[in-house]
Design a protein around this motif. Structure first.
Motif, PDB file in Angstrom:
ATOM      1  N   PRO A  62     -28.735 -35.260  37.393  1.00  0.00           N
ATOM      2  CA  PRO A  62     -29.669 -34.620  38.331  1.00  0.00           C
ATOM      3  C   PRO A  62     -29.480 -33.100  38.316  1.00  0.00           C
ATOM      4  CG  PRO A  62     -28.537 -36.491  39.337  1.00  0.00           C
ATOM      5  CD  PRO A  62     -27.866 -36.228  38.044  1.00  0.00           C
ATOM      6  N   GLU A  63     -30.444 -32.404  38.853  1.00  0.00           N
ATOM      7  CA  GLU A  63     -30.400 -30.942  38.881  1.00  0.00           C
ATOM      8  C   GLU A  63     -29.071 -30.478  39.475  1.00  0.00           C
ATOM      9  OE1 GLU A  63     -31.981 -27.406  37.766  1.00  0.00           O
ATOM     10  OE2 GLU A  63     -32.903 -29.379  37.541  1.00  0.00           O
ATOM     11  N   PRO A  64     -28.256 -29.743  38.721  1.00  0.00           N
ATOM     12  CA  PRO A  64     -26.922 -29.359  39.223  1.00  0.00           C
ATOM     13  C   PRO A  64     -27.025 -28.471  40.469  1.00  0.00           C
ATOM     14  CG  PRO A  64     -27.487 -28.133  37.238  1.00  0.00           C
ATOM     15  CD  PRO A  64     -28.567 -29.160  37.403  1.00  0.00           C
ATOM     16  N   ALA A  65     -26.032 -28.685  41.285  1.00  0.00           N
ATOM     17  CA  ALA A  65     -26.010 -27.888  42.523  1.00  0.00           C
ATOM     18  C   ALA A  65     -25.604 -26.449  42.243  1.00  0.00           C
ATOM     19  CB  ALA A  65     -25.057 -28.523  43.532  1.00  0.00           C
ATOM     20  N   LYS A  66     -24.827 -26.225  41.155  1.00  0.00           N
ATOM     21  CA  LYS A  66     -24.357 -24.881  40.853  1.00  0.00           C
ATOM     22  C   LYS A  66     -25.027 -24.379  39.585  1.00  0.00           C
ATOM     23  CE  LYS A  66     -19.844 -25.670  42.997  1.00  0.00           C
ATOM     24  NZ  LYS A  66     -18.374 -25.649  42.806  1.00  0.00           N
ATOM     25  N   PRO A  67     -25.105 -23.095  39.387  1.00  0.00           N
ATOM     26  CA  PRO A  67     -25.736 -22.569  38.170  1.00  0.00           C
ATOM     27  C   PRO A  67     -24.982 -23.027  36.927  1.00  0.00           C
ATOM     28  CG  PRO A  67     -25.402 -20.842  39.822  1.00  0.00           C
ATOM     29  CD  PRO A  67     -24.666 -22.034  40.306  1.00  0.00           C
ATOM     30  N   ILE A  68     -25.755 -23.234  35.835  1.00  0.00           N
ATOM     31  CA  ILE A  68     -25.154 -23.613  34.555  1.00  0.00           C
ATOM     32  C   ILE A  68     -24.371 -22.415  34.014  1.00  0.00           C
ATOM     33  CG2 ILE A  68     -25.615 -24.377  32.202  1.00  0.00           C
ATOM     34  CD1 ILE A  68     -26.172 -26.467  34.291  1.00  0.00           C
ATOM     35  N   PRO A  69     -23.088 -22.608  33.672  1.00  0.00           N
ATOM     36  CA  PRO A  69     -22.312 -21.470  33.143  1.00  0.00           C
ATOM     37  C   PRO A  69     -22.841 -21.036  31.782  1.00  0.00           C
ATOM     38  CG  PRO A  69     -21.080 -23.506  32.974  1.00  0.00           C
ATOM     39  CD  PRO A  69     -22.293 -23.828  33.773  1.00  0.00           C
ATOM     40  N   ARG A  70     -22.675 -19.765  31.489  1.00  0.00           N
ATOM     41  CA  ARG A  70     -23.143 -19.209  30.219  1.00  0.00           C
ATOM     42  C   ARG A  70     -21.939 -18.770  29.400  1.00  0.00           C
ATOM     43  NH1 ARG A  70     -27.377 -14.686  31.714  1.00  0.00           N
ATOM     44  NH2 ARG A  70     -28.019 -15.022  29.544  1.00  0.00           N
ATOM     45  N   VAL A  71     -22.089 -18.902  28.066  1.00  0.00           N
ATOM     46  CA  VAL A  71     -20.987 -18.517  27.189  1.00  0.00           C
ATOM     47  C   VAL A  71     -20.813 -17.003  27.225  1.00  0.00           C
ATOM     48  CG1 VAL A  71     -21.296 -20.507  25.691  1.00  0.00           C
ATOM     49  CG2 VAL A  71     -22.504 -18.391  25.172  1.00  0.00           C
ATOM     50  N   LEU A  72     -19.593 -16.581  27.008  1.00  0.00           N
ATOM     51  CA  LEU A  72     -19.295 -15.155  27.030  1.00  0.00           C
ATOM     52  C   LEU A  72     -19.674 -14.500  25.714  1.00  0.00           C
ATOM     53  CD1 LEU A  72     -18.069 -12.829  28.642  1.00  0.00           C
ATOM     54  CD2 LEU A  72     -15.823 -13.460  27.691  1.00  0.00           C
ATOM     55  N   PHE A  73     -19.470 -15.263  24.601  1.00  0.00           N
ATOM     56  CA  PHE A  73     -19.749 -14.705  23.271  1.00  0.00           C
ATOM     57  C   PHE A  73     -20.802 -15.560  22.580  1.00  0.00           C
ATOM     58  CE2 PHE A  73     -15.188 -13.986  24.201  1.00  0.00           C
ATOM     59  CZ  PHE A  73     -15.229 -12.610  24.361  1.00  0.00           C
ATOM     60  N   PRO A  74     -22.054 -15.170  22.657  1.00  0.00           N
ATOM     61  CA  PRO A  74     -23.117 -15.970  22.029  1.00  0.00           C
ATOM     62  C   PRO A  74     -23.120 -15.794  20.505  1.00  0.00           C
ATOM     63  CG  PRO A  74     -24.048 -13.997  22.994  1.00  0.00           C
ATOM     64  CD  PRO A  74     -22.582 -13.992  23.383  1.00  0.00           C
ATOM     65  N   LEU A  75     -23.672 -16.786  19.831  1.00  0.00           N
ATOM     66  CA  LEU A  75     -23.844 -16.747  18.379  1.00  0.00           C
ATOM     67  C   LEU A  75     -25.245 -17.211  18.030  1.00  0.00           C
ATOM     68  CD1 LEU A  75     -20.508 -18.380  17.092  1.00  0.00           C
ATOM     69  CD2 LEU A  75     -21.154 -15.964  16.932  1.00  0.00           C
ATOM     70  N   SER A  98     -33.423 -28.577  27.086  1.00  0.00           N
ATOM     71  CA  SER A  98     -33.188 -27.569  26.058  1.00  0.00           C
ATOM     72  C   SER A  98     -33.289 -26.151  26.626  1.00  0.00           C
ATOM     73  CB  SER A  98     -34.181 -27.751  24.905  1.00  0.00           C
ATOM     74  OG  SER A  98     -35.516 -27.624  25.367  1.00  0.00           O
ATOM     75  N   ASP A  99     -34.106 -25.971  27.665  1.00  0.00           N
ATOM     76  CA  ASP A  99     -34.215 -24.642  28.262  1.00  0.00           C
ATOM     77  C   ASP A  99     -32.901 -24.228  28.924  1.00  0.00           C
ATOM     78  OD1 ASP A  99     -34.537 -26.715  30.060  1.00  0.00           O
ATOM     79  OD2 ASP A  99     -35.880 -25.583  31.385  1.00  0.00           O
ATOM     80  N   LEU A 100     -32.271 -25.188  29.637  1.00  0.00           N
ATOM     81  CA  LEU A 100     -31.003 -24.880  30.287  1.00  0.00           C
ATOM     82  C   LEU A 100     -29.890 -24.663  29.267  1.00  0.00           C
ATOM     83  CD1 LEU A 100     -31.119 -27.493  33.206  1.00  0.00           C
ATOM     84  CD2 LEU A 100     -31.781 -25.077  33.263  1.00  0.00           C
ATOM     85  N   MET A 101     -29.888 -25.480  28.197  1.00  0.00           N
ATOM     86  CA  MET A 101     -28.863 -25.314  27.170  1.00  0.00           C
ATOM     87  C   MET A 101     -29.027 -23.981  26.445  1.00  0.00           C
ATOM     88  SD  MET A 101     -26.216 -26.193  25.527  1.00  0.00           S
ATOM     89  CE  MET A 101     -25.872 -27.870  26.023  1.00  0.00           C
ATOM     90  N   ALA A 102     -30.288 -23.612  26.153  1.00  0.00           N
ATOM     91  CA  ALA A 102     -30.518 -22.335  25.487  1.00  0.00           C
ATOM     92  C   ALA A 102     -30.040 -21.178  26.363  1.00  0.00           C
ATOM     93  CB  ALA A 102     -31.996 -22.187  25.147  1.00  0.00           C
ATOM     94  N   ALA A 103     -30.287 -21.307  27.668  1.00  0.00           N
ATOM     95  CA  ALA A 103     -29.818 -20.265  28.578  1.00  0.00           C
ATOM     96  C   ALA A 103     -28.297 -20.214  28.606  1.00  0.00           C
ATOM     97  CB  ALA A 103     -30.377 -20.517  29.976  1.00  0.00           C
ATOM     98  N   SER A 104     -27.644 -21.413  28.577  1.00  0.00           N
ATOM     99  CA  SER A 104     -26.190 -21.447  28.576  1.00  0.00           C
ATOM    100  C   SER A 104     -25.614 -20.828  27.305  1.00  0.00           C
ATOM    101  CB  SER A 104     -25.714 -22.899  28.719  1.00  0.00           C
ATOM    102  OG  SER A 104     -24.314 -22.980  28.614  1.00  0.00           O
ATOM    103  N   LEU A 105     -26.312 -21.065  26.174  1.00  0.00           N
ATOM    104  CA  LEU A 105     -25.837 -20.518  24.895  1.00  0.00           C
ATOM    105  C   LEU A 105     -26.291 -19.075  24.672  1.00  0.00           C
ATOM    106  CD1 LEU A 105     -26.537 -23.642  22.646  1.00  0.00           C
ATOM    107  CD2 LEU A 105     -24.342 -22.926  23.596  1.00  0.00           C
ATOM    108  N   ARG A 106     -27.193 -18.631  25.541  1.00  0.00           N
ATOM    109  CA  ARG A 106     -27.718 -17.255  25.470  1.00  0.00           C
ATOM    110  C   ARG A 106     -28.451 -17.028  24.155  1.00  0.00           C
ATOM    111  NH1 ARG A 106     -22.851 -13.390  27.174  1.00  0.00           N
ATOM    112  NH2 ARG A 106     -24.508 -11.805  26.981  1.00  0.00           N
TER     113      ARG A 106
END
Length: 653
Positions: free
Chosen positions: A27-40, A87-95
């Motif tokens: 379900p929609e997470p209660a907290k923001p999805i963390p993002r990677v510090l070093f994107p590739l 995929s939108d949330l994962m892309a945002a997490s991976l930056r």
């Protein structure tokens, strides 16, 4: 990672677990999805799982789990399908841009259940290996990323280094994805896989295999160039379909050449690619080969016979058209087939199907000169074709036979009754030489048997209002076979008192024929002994048959449980490999010695109370429902005037 501890807490999120082990979206997470510090950024030919492992390693994570867990996902075969909705949330997490992530997803194609979308091209899901991590040490040394075509299990090599892909470390551990820390590192011992060596594809095979590999390249431009390199006859097809054709050609050229991991070696793939790239010369060369009277077929005949492309109707139709262009009607099995079909002749298998017999029996008939056939083709395949006009008389002859067993089952007449009708001349043996060649036992003339049934039916009337079946009337006759033959002869002569009935509209079954209660009583008297007479058994019937279980029940006038009791107490011995037959002599001996409770009630029309009073006069049961026949017969014969008694007593069972 922006907050490593926060990512670790997300890893333990219970929403990521599924009770069946499947990957599901939480379900929609209660907290923001963390993002990677070093994107590739992903490479153009990089696989999804390889990219995720590379990002995890770049951000100093132990595995891909911390990247997937916040979205309720797990590493597995269905990763692309489960990742697509988020995929939108994962892309945002991976930056990275969402389109770069979606390009790497291997998704189902809605109207093609056997295919998936592989970097924008349809490819059968059968080709993919999702659980094993296959790599090329030399290619990893050039660039440490996992190429998308390394997921294709059908390709055993890397098109960049020409090394055969490896999926295990020198320590013996199989390379997987779930615990992978880096693409080039063994997740068990930490060994650098780039230091390994692997055999390479021979130089002569590389040119053709380059085209084959590029047909399924993750890069669109490579797929387009590979399609342009194949003959014009194939260029209208999808590159991945051309790849399937080449695989089919390779399999047809060496159908047994599988590797230890259930995929074909590069030599087989090379032959398929070479055969396709050499069109039309390779096809013409195959057509010129000589296979006269040989069971070995050319490559495209093998291709057609095994129906390699049934998974795709369009590709299957194209392959069939391709084969038809070059089918070699000048030699071998195909030549014989073409000549046979053009002459409207048939094969031995078709003859066997038409006649309803085995191929061995077709051979016996042919040896006897029953058919007009082609010239011999050697010791193994002696019959080239059969003339249909010569098969028709044999078919007519075989159709004229009727086995006694079939007659018995069709008209519900015990085999004893069938044998009696034959011994009396009411049923006639089939005299066809073709039938006698194939059947050593008695076979009846079908037309005569059916004519007898019609004559019997013409003598029947509607059942009496209180009628009983003829089978029940026979319950009073013991110590011998039931007189079916004599009664049927009397039916045909219209000499059965009260007539014989059958329910209107019902098929004729002897077990359903009915008689009047008066006749059932008279049948047991001396005045009607002619109705109980048995004809002399015909020698044409062969050896005396053993009884089946139902025949034992009918002969002894008892129930199934009573037969079981006789077997259990050793009075009846079971015969045959399946323990389903009984000696006729032993059953007849029991019938002379024993009389069942059912027969007593039907024969003398007495009540159960009178029967159970027999011990008072010194007559005891021998076993279960069976009594001593001689003592019971003498007792009721002396106590009752049989003819008068049965004439006034109703049927009691």
């Amino acid at each position: 990672m922006a907050d490593r501890r926060h990512m670790d807490r997300q890893k333990a999120d219970p929403l990521a677990a599924d009770p069946r082990g499947a990957s599901v979206r939480a379900p929609e997470p209660a907290k923001p999805i963390p993002r990677v510090l070093f994107p590739l950024d992903p490479f153009a030919d990089e696989s999804l799982i390889g990219y995720l492992v590379r990002v995890a390693a770049w951000n100093v994570l132990d595995s891909v789990a911390p990247l997937l867990a916040p979205l309720g996902l797990r590493c597995g075969e269905g990763l692309s399908q489960n990742l697509e909705p988020v995929s939108d949330l994962m892309a945002a997490s991976l930056r990275i841009h969402q389109s770069k992530l979606q390009r790497m997803l291997i998704l189902d194609i809605e109207d093609r259940p056997s295919e998936v979308d592989y970097f924008g091209a349809p490819l059968r899901r059968h080709h993919f290996l999702h659980r094993r991590r296959r790599v090329s040490p030399a290619s990893l040394a050039r660039s440490e990323h996992h190429r998308g075509n390394w997921l294709i299990g059908t390709l055993p090599h890397c098109p960049e280094s020409w090394e055969l892909l490896i999926d295990s470390c020198s320590c013996g551990a199989e390379l997987g994805w779930r615990n992978a820390r880096e693409i080039a590192i063994c997740d068990r011992c930490g060994f650098d896989l780039r230091r390994l060596t692997s055999p390479t594809v021979p130089d002569p095979q590389r040119e053709a295999l380059t085209v084959l590999s590029d047909l399924v390249s993750p890069r669109l431009e490579k797929r387009s160039l590979a399609r342009a390199a194949v003959p014009a006859r194939f260029q209208h097809l999808e590159p991945t379909w051309i790849f399937e054709l080449a695989l089919g050609f390779g399999r047809a050229s060496a159908p047994a050449a599988r590797s230890a991991k259930d995929f074909f070696p590069t030599a087989t793939l090379f032959r398929g690619a070479k055969f396709l790239l050499g069109y039309p010369g390779t096809f013409e060369a195959c057509a010129r080969e000589r296979y006269y009277n040989s069971t070995q077929a050319p490559i495209f005949l093998n291709l057609k016979a095994n129906q390699r492309f049934d998974f795709c109707p369009e590709l299957s139709a194209f392959a069939s058209d391709l084969v038809e262009e070059f089918e070699p009607t000048r030699h071998g099995p195909s030549r014989l087939k073409s000549i046979r079909e053009n002459s409207n002749r048939i094969t031995a298998k078709q003859v066997a199907t038409k006649l309803g017999i085995s191929s061995t029996e077709v051979g016996l008939l042919n040896q006897a000169g029953a058919f007009e056939t082609g010239r011999p083709r050697g010791a193994r395949r002696q019959i080239s074709w059969f003339e249909p006009s010569s098969v028709e008389p044999v078919a007519k002859a075989l159709a004229s036979r009727l086995s006694p067993t079939e007659f018995s089952r069709r008209f519900h007449l015990p085999m004893d009754g069938v044998e009696q009708l034959f011994s009396m001349g009411l049923l006639v043996a089939n005299r066809s030489p073709h039938v006698q060649l194939l059947r050593s036992d008695l076979q009846l003339e079908r037309s005569e048997a059916l004519s007898l049934i019609d004559h019997i039916r013409a003598k029947l009337a509607a059942p009496h209002h209180n009628a009983i079946t003829l089978r029940e009337a026979f319950f009073g006759i013991g110590g011998s076979a039931k007189p079916w033959g004599s009664v049927v002869a009397k039916i045909l002569a219209n000499e059965v008192p009260g007539g014989v009935g059958l329910a209107p509209g019902h098929p004729l079954k002897f077990s359903a024929l009915t008689v009047t209660p008066e006749f059932s009583r008279l049948l047991l008297t001396d005045a009607y002994s002619v109705f109980r007479s048995l004809p002399e058994r015909s020698l044409a019937l062969g050896p005396i048959r053993d009884f089946g279980r139902t025949e034992v029940e009918n002969y002894l006038n008892c129930f199934p449980r009573d037969v079981s009791l006789l077997i259990l107490n050793g009075h009846l011995k079971v015969l045959g490999p399946n323990r389903t037959r009984f000696s006729r002599e032993q059953v007849a001996e029991l019938g002379l010695k024993l009389i069942s409770s059912r027969e007593i009630m039907w024969r003398w029309r007495i009540s159960p109370m009178m029967r159970e009073a027999l011990p008072k006069v010194g007559i005891e049961r021998i076993l279960g429902p069976f009594w001593p026949r001689r003592a019971v017969t003498e007792h009721f014969g002396s106590k009752l005037n049989f003819a008068e008694h049965v004439a006034r007593c109703p049927v009691t069972c």
